[in-house]
Design a protein around this motif. Structure first.
Motif, PDB file in Angstrom:
ATOM      1  N   GLU A 141       0.893  -1.444  -0.019  1.00  0.00           N
ATOM      2  CA  GLU A 141       0.171   0.176   0.042  1.00  0.00           C
ATOM      3  C   GLU A 141       0.740   1.356   0.047  1.00  0.00           C
ATOM      4  OE1 GLU A 141      -3.086   2.351   3.015  1.00  0.00           O
ATOM      5  OE2 GLU A 141      -2.947  -0.002   3.146  1.00  0.00           O
ATOM      6  N   PRO A 142       1.488   1.736  -1.340  1.00  0.00           N
ATOM      7  CA  PRO A 142       2.099   2.915  -1.275  1.00  0.00           C
ATOM      8  C   PRO A 142       1.327   4.271  -0.859  1.00  0.00           C
ATOM      9  CG  PRO A 142       2.226   1.610  -3.358  1.00  0.00           C
ATOM     10  CD  PRO A 142       1.241   0.958  -2.340  1.00  0.00           C
ATOM     11  N   VAL A 143       1.979   5.113  -0.133  1.00  0.00           N
ATOM     12  CA  VAL A 143       1.788   6.168   0.427  1.00  0.00           C
ATOM     13  C   VAL A 143       2.118   7.428   0.148  1.00  0.00           C
ATOM     14  CG1 VAL A 143       0.329   5.119   2.177  1.00  0.00           C
ATOM     15  CG2 VAL A 143       2.697   6.157   2.590  1.00  0.00           C
ATOM     16  N   GLY A 144       1.857   8.443   0.059  1.00  0.00           N
ATOM     17  CA  GLY A 144       2.476   9.732  -0.303  1.00  0.00           C
ATOM     18  C   GLY A 144       2.528  10.103  -1.729  1.00  0.00           C
ATOM     19  N   ASP A 145       3.245  10.909  -2.171  1.00  0.00           N
ATOM     20  CA  ASP A 145       3.408  11.715  -3.311  1.00  0.00           C
ATOM     21  C   ASP A 145       4.227  10.902  -4.148  1.00  0.00           C
ATOM     22  OD1 ASP A 145       3.830  13.607  -5.605  1.00  0.00           O
ATOM     23  OD2 ASP A 145       4.760  15.214  -4.233  1.00  0.00           O
ATOM     24  N   ALA A 146       3.789  10.176  -5.143  1.00  0.00           N
ATOM     25  CA  ALA A 146       4.141   9.196  -6.080  1.00  0.00           C
ATOM     26  C   ALA A 146       4.471  10.119  -7.352  1.00  0.00           C
ATOM     27  CB  ALA A 146       3.086   8.184  -6.605  1.00  0.00           C
ATOM     28  N   GLU A 147       4.081  11.248  -7.455  1.00  0.00           N
ATOM     29  CA  GLU A 147       4.505  12.213  -8.527  1.00  0.00           C
ATOM     30  C   GLU A 147       6.024  12.873  -8.059  1.00  0.00           C
ATOM     31  OE1 GLU A 147       3.136  12.517 -11.479  1.00  0.00           O
ATOM     32  OE2 GLU A 147       1.587  11.695 -11.103  1.00  0.00           O
ATOM     33  N   LEU A 148       6.576  12.531  -6.943  1.00  0.00           N
ATOM     34  CA  LEU A 148       8.013  13.449  -6.705  1.00  0.00           C
ATOM     35  C   LEU A 148       8.847  13.284  -7.335  1.00  0.00           C
ATOM     36  CD1 LEU A 148       9.813  12.017  -2.957  1.00  0.00           C
ATOM     37  CD2 LEU A 148       8.362  10.558  -4.851  1.00  0.00           C
ATOM     38  N   LEU A 149       9.103  12.128  -8.552  1.00  0.00           N
ATOM     39  CA  LEU A 149      10.135  12.160  -9.260  1.00  0.00           C
ATOM     40  C   LEU A 149       9.837  12.172 -10.620  1.00  0.00           C
ATOM     41  CD1 LEU A 149      11.797   8.763  -7.530  1.00  0.00           C
ATOM     42  CD2 LEU A 149      12.511  11.181  -7.281  1.00  0.00           C
ATOM     43  N   SER A 150       8.743  12.530 -11.007  1.00  0.00           N
ATOM     44  CA  SER A 150       8.147  12.655 -12.433  1.00  0.00           C
ATOM     45  C   SER A 150       8.909  13.739 -13.231  1.00  0.00           C
ATOM     46  CB  SER A 150       6.810  13.114 -12.532  1.00  0.00           C
ATOM     47  OG  SER A 150       6.060  12.150 -11.924  1.00  0.00           O
ATOM     48  N   ASP A 151       9.308  14.653 -12.698  1.00  0.00           N
ATOM     49  CA  ASP A 151      10.381  15.771 -13.467  1.00  0.00           C
ATOM     50  C   ASP A 151      11.548  15.401 -13.779  1.00  0.00           C
ATOM     51  OD1 ASP A 151      10.599  16.191 -10.787  1.00  0.00           O
ATOM     52  OD2 ASP A 151      11.432  17.906 -11.219  1.00  0.00           O
ATOM     53  N   LEU A 152      11.984  14.111 -12.771  1.00  0.00           N
ATOM     54  CA  LEU A 152      13.289  13.741 -12.993  1.00  0.00           C
ATOM     55  C   LEU A 152      13.520  12.472 -14.026  1.00  0.00           C
ATOM     56  CD1 LEU A 152      14.507  13.905  -9.146  1.00  0.00           C
ATOM     57  CD2 LEU A 152      15.032  15.758 -11.153  1.00  0.00           C
ATOM     58  N   GLY A 153      12.534  12.075 -14.527  1.00  0.00           N
ATOM     59  CA  GLY A 153      12.223  11.098 -15.237  1.00  0.00           C
ATOM     60  C   GLY A 153      11.801   9.716 -15.062  1.00  0.00           C
ATOM     61  N   VAL A 154      11.013   9.479 -13.721  1.00  0.00           N
ATOM     62  CA  VAL A 154      10.525   8.566 -13.016  1.00  0.00           C
ATOM     63  C   VAL A 154       9.111   8.921 -12.726  1.00  0.00           C
ATOM     64  CG1 VAL A 154      10.452   6.681 -11.448  1.00  0.00           C
ATOM     65  CG2 VAL A 154      12.889   7.751 -12.131  1.00  0.00           C
ATOM     66  N   PRO A 155       8.258   8.729 -13.821  1.00  0.00           N
ATOM     67  CA  PRO A 155       6.768   9.097 -13.511  1.00  0.00           C
ATOM     68  C   PRO A 155       6.040   8.386 -12.545  1.00  0.00           C
ATOM     69  CG  PRO A 155       7.039   7.944 -15.616  1.00  0.00           C
ATOM     70  CD  PRO A 155       8.493   8.112 -15.222  1.00  0.00           C
ATOM     71  N   ALA A 156       5.015   8.675 -11.862  1.00  0.00           N
ATOM     72  CA  ALA A 156       4.328   8.091 -10.666  1.00  0.00           C
ATOM     73  C   ALA A 156       4.004   6.667 -11.154  1.00  0.00           C
ATOM     74  CB  ALA A 156       3.102   8.859 -10.476  1.00  0.00           C
ATOM     75  N   HIS A 157       3.658   6.165 -12.423  1.00  0.00           N
ATOM     76  CA  HIS A 157       3.302   4.959 -12.685  1.00  0.00           C
ATOM     77  C   HIS A 157       4.510   3.834 -12.497  1.00  0.00           C
ATOM     78  CE1 HIS A 157       4.189   5.930 -16.813  1.00  0.00           C
ATOM     79  NE2 HIS A 157       4.412   4.813 -17.166  1.00  0.00           N
ATOM     80  N   ARG A 158       5.534   4.478 -12.905  1.00  0.00           N
ATOM     81  CA  ARG A 158       6.729   3.773 -12.823  1.00  0.00           C
ATOM     82  C   ARG A 158       7.178   3.475 -11.506  1.00  0.00           C
ATOM     83  NH1 ARG A 158       8.967  -0.530 -14.227  1.00  0.00           N
ATOM     84  NH2 ARG A 158      11.157  -0.650 -14.462  1.00  0.00           N
ATOM     85  N   LEU A 159       7.251   4.385 -10.758  1.00  0.00           N
ATOM     86  CA  LEU A 159       7.531   4.191  -9.470  1.00  0.00           C
ATOM     87  C   LEU A 159       6.787   3.129  -8.675  1.00  0.00           C
ATOM     88  CD1 LEU A 159       9.379   4.879  -7.060  1.00  0.00           C
ATOM     89  CD2 LEU A 159       7.685   7.025  -6.560  1.00  0.00           C
ATOM     90  N   LEU A 160       5.336   3.227  -8.919  1.00  0.00           N
ATOM     91  CA  LEU A 160       4.267   2.588  -8.461  1.00  0.00           C
ATOM     92  C   LEU A 160       4.643   0.918  -9.067  1.00  0.00           C
ATOM     93  CD1 LEU A 160       1.508   4.745  -8.209  1.00  0.00           C
ATOM     94  CD2 LEU A 160       2.604   3.784  -6.332  1.00  0.00           C
ATOM     95  N   GLU A 161       4.880   0.794 -10.301  1.00  0.00           N
ATOM     96  CA  GLU A 161       5.024  -0.484 -10.771  1.00  0.00           C
ATOM     97  C   GLU A 161       6.420  -1.304  -9.947  1.00  0.00           C
ATOM     98  OE1 GLU A 161       5.940   0.269 -14.910  1.00  0.00           O
ATOM     99  OE2 GLU A 161       3.960  -0.316 -15.478  1.00  0.00           O
ATOM    100  N   LEU A 162       7.530  -0.311  -9.831  1.00  0.00           N
ATOM    101  CA  LEU A 162       8.503  -0.958  -9.036  1.00  0.00           C
ATOM    102  C   LEU A 162       8.299  -1.399  -7.805  1.00  0.00           C
ATOM    103  CD1 LEU A 162      11.341   1.617 -10.158  1.00  0.00           C
ATOM    104  CD2 LEU A 162      11.017  -0.657 -11.009  1.00  0.00           C
ATOM    105  N   CYS A 163       7.320  -0.486  -7.027  1.00  0.00           N
ATOM    106  CA  CYS A 163       6.924  -1.070  -5.665  1.00  0.00           C
ATOM    107  C   CYS A 163       6.266  -2.366  -5.842  1.00  0.00           C
ATOM    108  CB  CYS A 163       6.289   0.075  -4.865  1.00  0.00           C
ATOM    109  SG  CYS A 163       7.398   1.708  -4.627  1.00  0.00           S
ATOM    110  N   ALA A 164       5.250  -2.545  -6.523  1.00  0.00           N
ATOM    111  CA  ALA A 164       4.392  -3.574  -6.658  1.00  0.00           C
ATOM    112  C   ALA A 164       4.869  -4.879  -7.417  1.00  0.00           C
ATOM    113  CB  ALA A 164       3.160  -3.137  -7.559  1.00  0.00           C
TER     114      ALA A 164
END
Length: 176
Positions: free
Chosen positions: A124-147
């Motif tokens: 159950e990820p929490v918080g700001d999944a968009e925090l790396l979007s401008d650096l090249g890691v969009p929220a959906h990619r970060l969540l994919e990695l966590c899942a």
């Protein structure tokens, strides 16, 4: 609990990494101050906190201000003092993991040989999944990695740092 904390900072478009000692921190403000002290002039400061090969928290400061936090699993806040310090104030879940599992990533055709990530329902990820979007890691990619089943926090940190251009720095830090 075994913890590893790496501060990854960017000054003048150059990334650097340093291990950060979080022992004895009283609250999130003290952790933020320690991150700020690593590189006071940094444009971007990231803190990757890995705990027990199970949890990852990412903190971000832009020019030393505006703290943003993401956690790979809300359970981290319940299971450790450090998790409580990092994630205790976050009430909203990150984005919906089901949306990630249903193919939010349109680049699947490029790498047909790779298995799509297998989401784990107990994450159950929490918080700001968009925090790396401008650096090249969009929220959906970060969540994919966590899942993705079998991904350790160190693997996620390495992949994120590689994507933002700090892969060599984090690898050198781990080898030191």
């Amino acid at each position: 609990m075994s913890n590893f904390a790496a501060a990854v900072t960017r000054e003048a478009k150059i990334w650097s990494a340093a291990e950060l000692d979080l022992s004895g921190a009283a609250d999130i403000e003290e952790i933020t101050d320690r991150l700020r002290d690593v590189a006071p002039e940094a444009e971007v400061s990231l803190l990757f906190v890995e705990s027990d090969d199970a949890y990852l928290a990412i903190l971000r400061l832009d020019e030393g201000e505006d703290l943003r936090v993401f956690g790979s699993d809300a359970v981290f806040a319940e299971e450790s003092r450090l998790g409580t310090l990092l994630l205790g104030d976050i009430e909203e879940p990150a984005l919906d993991l089901d949306a990630v599992a249903d193919g939010a990533d349109d680049d699947e055709d490029e790498e047909e040989a790779d298995e799509p990530p297998t989401p784990t329902s107990d994450v159950e990820p929490v918080g700001d999944a968009e925090l790396l979007s401008d650096l090249g890691v969009p929220a959906h990619r970060l969540l994919e990695l966590c899942a993705q089943e079998g991904m350790l926090p160190a693997d996620i940190t390495a992949e994120v740092c590689q994507a933002i251009g700090a892969g060599d720095e984090i690898e050198e830090l781990r080898e030191a």
